[in-house]
Scaffold this motif. Sequence first.
Motif, short mmCIF file in Angstrom:
data_model
loop_
_atom_site.label_atom_id
_atom_site.label_comp_id
_atom_site.label_asym_id
_atom_site.label_seq_id
_atom_site.Cartn_x
_atom_site.Cartn_y
_atom_site.Cartn_z
N PHE A 1 1.01 4.06 -3.00
CA PHE A 1 1.12 5.69 -2.60
C PHE A 1 1.81 6.74 -3.15
CE2 PHE A 1 1.88 8.50 0.44
CZ PHE A 1 1.11 9.65 0.65
N ILE A 2 3.31 6.04 -3.01
CA ILE A 2 3.97 7.08 -3.89
C ILE A 2 3.89 7.28 -4.81
CG2 ILE A 2 6.74 6.84 -3.96
CD1 ILE A 2 6.80 5.46 -0.93
N ALA A 3 3.53 5.78 -5.77
CA ALA A 3 3.75 5.70 -7.23
C ALA A 3 2.31 6.61 -7.78
CB ALA A 3 2.92 4.34 -7.72
N ILE A 4 2.14 6.84 -6.89
CA ILE A 4 0.85 7.73 -7.59
C ILE A 4 1.13 9.06 -6.91
CG2 ILE A 4 -1.73 9.16 -6.26
CD1 ILE A 4 -2.87 6.33 -5.68
N LEU B 1 10.04 2.47 3.15
CA LEU B 1 10.49 1.55 2.22
C LEU B 1 11.65 1.56 1.72
CD1 LEU B 1 7.63 1.90 -0.83
CD2 LEU B 1 7.93 0.54 0.71
N LEU B 2 12.64 2.97 2.11
CA LEU B 2 13.82 2.70 2.62
C LEU B 2 15.13 2.13 3.92
CD1 LEU B 2 17.02 3.59 1.46
CD2 LEU B 2 16.60 6.36 2.88
N ASN B 3 14.18 2.01 4.27
CA ASN B 3 14.26 1.61 5.85
C ASN B 3 14.32 -0.63 5.49
OD1 ASN B 3 15.60 3.14 7.46
ND2 ASN B 3 13.38 3.81 8.43
N VAL B 4 13.27 -0.24 4.59
CA VAL B 4 12.90 -2.00 4.06
C VAL B 4 14.39 -2.22 3.46
CG1 VAL B 4 11.20 -3.38 2.87
CG2 VAL B 4 10.91 -2.24 4.62
N GLU B 5 14.80 -1.63 2.73
CA GLU B 5 15.92 -1.60 1.40
C GLU B 5 17.34 -1.53 2.26
OE1 GLU B 5 15.84 1.05 -1.26
OE2 GLU B 5 14.27 1.29 -2.48
N LYS B 6 16.88 -1.48 2.94
CA LYS B 6 18.54 -1.36 4.57
C LYS B 6 18.29 -2.89 4.92
CE LYS B 6 18.72 3.65 5.32
NZ LYS B 6 18.51 4.33 6.09
N THR C 1 0.91 -1.49 -0.16
CA THR C 1 -0.05 0.24 0.07
C THR C 1 1.15 0.99 0.32
OG1 THR C 1 -1.52 -1.36 0.98
CG2 THR C 1 -1.48 1.27 0.99
N LEU C 2 1.80 1.09 0.94
CA LEU C 2 3.31 2.30 0.70
C LEU C 2 3.77 2.70 -0.87
CD1 LEU C 2 4.68 2.23 4.25
CD2 LEU C 2 2.92 3.53 3.70
N MET D 1 -6.23 2.93 -1.06
CA MET D 1 -6.40 3.81 -1.03
C MET D 1 -8.18 4.47 -0.31
SD MET D 1 -3.66 5.14 -1.52
CE MET D 1 -2.75 3.49 -1.81
N HIS D 2 -8.39 4.22 -0.30
CA HIS D 2 -9.57 4.05 0.83
C HIS D 2 -9.73 3.42 1.70
CE1 HIS D 2 -13.54 2.89 2.02
NE2 HIS D 2 -13.54 4.37 1.18
N ASP D 3 -8.97 2.80 1.69
CA ASP D 3 -9.22 1.96 3.01
C ASP D 3 -7.65 2.44 3.91
OD1 ASP D 3 -10.96 0.30 2.62
OD2 ASP D 3 -9.43 -1.51 1.93
N LEU D 4 -6.86 2.91 2.95
CA LEU D 4 -5.52 3.43 4.23
C LEU D 4 -6.10 5.03 4.67
CD1 LEU D 4 -2.62 3.73 4.69
CD2 LEU D 4 -2.40 4.55 2.59
N GLU D 5 -7.12 6.26 3.85
CA GLU D 5 -7.38 6.84 4.47
C GLU D 5 -8.39 6.22 5.24
OE1 GLU D 5 -7.34 10.75 0.81
OE2 GLU D 5 -9.10 8.61 0.25
#
Length: 313
Positions: free
Chosen positions: A25-28, A88-93, A21-22, A52-56
């Motif tokens: 969201f970044i892609a949008i 997401l950066l931390n997940v990549e790390k 979902t994140l 996005m509806h569920d996130l909001e």
Amino acid sequence: MPPRSTSSHRIDLVRRIDLTTLRLFIAICEEGNLTRASQREAIAASAVSKRMHDLEEALEVALFERHPTGMALTPAGESLLHHARVTLLNVEKIAVDMAEHARGVRGHVRMLANLSSIVEFLPDDLPGFFRSHEMVRLDLQERASAEVVRGVEEGVAEIGICSADVSTRGLERFSYRRDRLVIVVRSDHPLTRSGKVTFADTLDYDHVGLFATSSIYLRSQYTAQQIGKSIRLRVHVPGFDAVCRMVQAGMGIGLIPDRAFEVLSHGMGLAAVPLRDDWADRELVLVARDPAGLSATSHLMLAHLRSPSVSAH
């Protein structure tokens, strides 16, 4: 129904927000359009819209202003975009760290540093560390000093090196090294006959300037404004080596640190003219968010760079 407690609401929120979902969201945010974002991520537009509806709904805020031509972020959306990118950066790390542990690497240090420290000092200061810690890996990225501070604040790196001129805000800072700025000219330039000069003395000549966000260029521009003049800028270049090459080619004169001149100028027919200005004497500092909270390997790196054996070079 009784209202949920703050702690139970946070737990529920963590369970309802997932990495997919994140990422959507970044892609949008980057595409400005849900359809293009769904195509980019290869997920049906209806599924993206539902997420996005569920996130909001989970966050209890509106993240987007929806228009016929696309989607614009609300202030809450702007805030989430920052946190989503950091997450997401931390997940990549995590992925990088685990992959390196699988290969036998015993620690990873992420550092942001300005151009001066990378050219002048780190090539001398790092080998001693790696002789004692052969299995550690360093991810070193060059940034302008202000971007070093921002990157450490946002968790892109644990350690930074920047000019002491920039605001380090809430970061811990430690003295690292000193250098002095000099004017680089061709050996036949009139300024070579002056011995030492002020920066004001150089403003009648064309300049080769570093990139516009560098602390050196910003400081020189501020000084020129203070004395009511402007820099006759011929060209911006990305590094000290490019300054030397452009000066050698007759494009103007340049302003770089003395140590960088010593490293880069051999055989180029250039001279370094010392500056009288007090601000030409510069300090570089180490910065970290919380030295006590650093990873073990980053703590070792910070201790090494602060050690008397390094500062005495």
